[in-house]
Scaffold this motif. Sequence first.
Motif, mmCIF file in Angstrom:
data_model
loop_
_atom_site.group_PDB
_atom_site.id
_atom_site.type_symbol
_atom_site.label_atom_id
_atom_site.label_comp_id
_atom_site.label_asym_id
_atom_site.label_seq_id
_atom_site.Cartn_x
_atom_site.Cartn_y
_atom_site.Cartn_z
ATOM 1 N N LYS A 243 -9.158 -20.980 -44.330
ATOM 2 C CA LYS A 243 -8.720 -22.074 -45.190
ATOM 3 C C LYS A 243 -7.548 -21.665 -46.076
ATOM 4 O O LYS A 243 -6.706 -22.481 -46.426
ATOM 5 C CB LYS A 243 -9.884 -22.560 -46.057
ATOM 6 N N THR A 244 -7.512 -20.399 -46.486
ATOM 7 C CA THR A 244 -6.445 -19.927 -47.368
ATOM 8 C C THR A 244 -5.304 -19.324 -46.572
ATOM 9 O O THR A 244 -4.142 -19.707 -46.731
ATOM 10 C CB THR A 244 -6.987 -18.874 -48.362
ATOM 11 N N ALA A 245 -5.626 -18.378 -45.698
ATOM 12 C CA ALA A 245 -4.592 -17.621 -44.995
ATOM 13 C C ALA A 245 -3.711 -18.510 -44.126
ATOM 14 O O ALA A 245 -2.497 -18.292 -44.022
ATOM 15 C CB ALA A 245 -5.238 -16.521 -44.153
ATOM 16 N N SER A 246 -4.293 -19.533 -43.499
ATOM 17 C CA SER A 246 -3.523 -20.375 -42.577
ATOM 18 C C SER A 246 -2.462 -21.202 -43.291
ATOM 19 O O SER A 246 -1.546 -21.713 -42.655
ATOM 20 C CB SER A 246 -4.465 -21.299 -41.805
ATOM 21 N N ARG A 247 -2.587 -21.349 -44.625
ATOM 22 C CA ARG A 247 -1.610 -22.130 -45.379
ATOM 23 C C ARG A 247 -0.534 -21.253 -46.013
ATOM 24 O O ARG A 247 0.348 -21.771 -46.717
ATOM 25 C CB ARG A 247 -2.319 -22.925 -46.490
#
Length: 311
Positions: A243-247
């Motif tokens: 959820k965090t890294a992909s953004r």
Amino acid sequence: MPDPRTGAGSAHAEGSPPVIAVVGPTGSGKSDLAVGLALELDGEVINADSMQFYRGMDIGTAKISMEERRGVPHHLLDTLDVTEEASVSDFQRQARAVIDAIHRRGKRAILAGGSGLYLRAALDVLEFPGTDPAIRRRLEHEAASEGEAGLRSRLERLDPVSAARLGDTRRVIRALEVYELTGRPFSSYMPTREYVRPTVQIGLEVDRDVLRARLAQRVHGMVENGLLEEVGRLESRGLRQGKTASRALGYAQFLKVLDGVSDVAEAAEETIVATRQFARRQLTWFRADPRIAWLDWQDPALLERAIAACR
């Protein structure tokens, strides 16, 4: 006995030197200055860039290399897999524990990074409400099936301050979750500008036109150094599910290259635009803190002036 406000032990209460925090926009040279200060002041560096927590996210986050660390110990780098979600409250607990450990060794603790809320969590009196996965799932399902409007309308009734401040669905859901869980508005948990221990914050004052050019050059350098290949490796390790890294800047844009939606040149340009926008938001955030001592990032005597501020 732990301090109930900090979650940390009492090592910092008596006789410890001030914590040093090097802050400013991305690309301003925070990591280099932190290393220089650590070498001069017998310190250790604590990462406060939320995307540098991730293992394997090296090129796109401009993560400091072993050579660039020059033998200075660095903490809270490479602590998460790309599938894990970064947590400000987890970082608060970890960073304060590391600060206490560094002080027990008689060293100086130096935070370096541009993630404003993470820095505030480490440095300031800041309480985090808990979480409830069941409430979160229910609200997420409601958002997916009925849209954000109903949730935002509910938040406007319960916590108008947060409703006016929060811009995306994820944060609206979090604010409603906190209200259901605690009975308090999410806005009541906003930080005050009160340090939990003596602190010196040094901000790097930038020439915005020079920074804009530097950020473009840096993104092109990342592409040349293999950013697309790095994104490909991380995609096979679950980057899309994170959820965090992909953004993260660069990673979101170059995942579209892997999907055939855009080419490398388009992804690079999108990354440059997004990085410049992020730098502006960082400057706005840090400029609002009157406690920061600002120094010219290109001053030949920058390190000497920073040392003087710390002493």
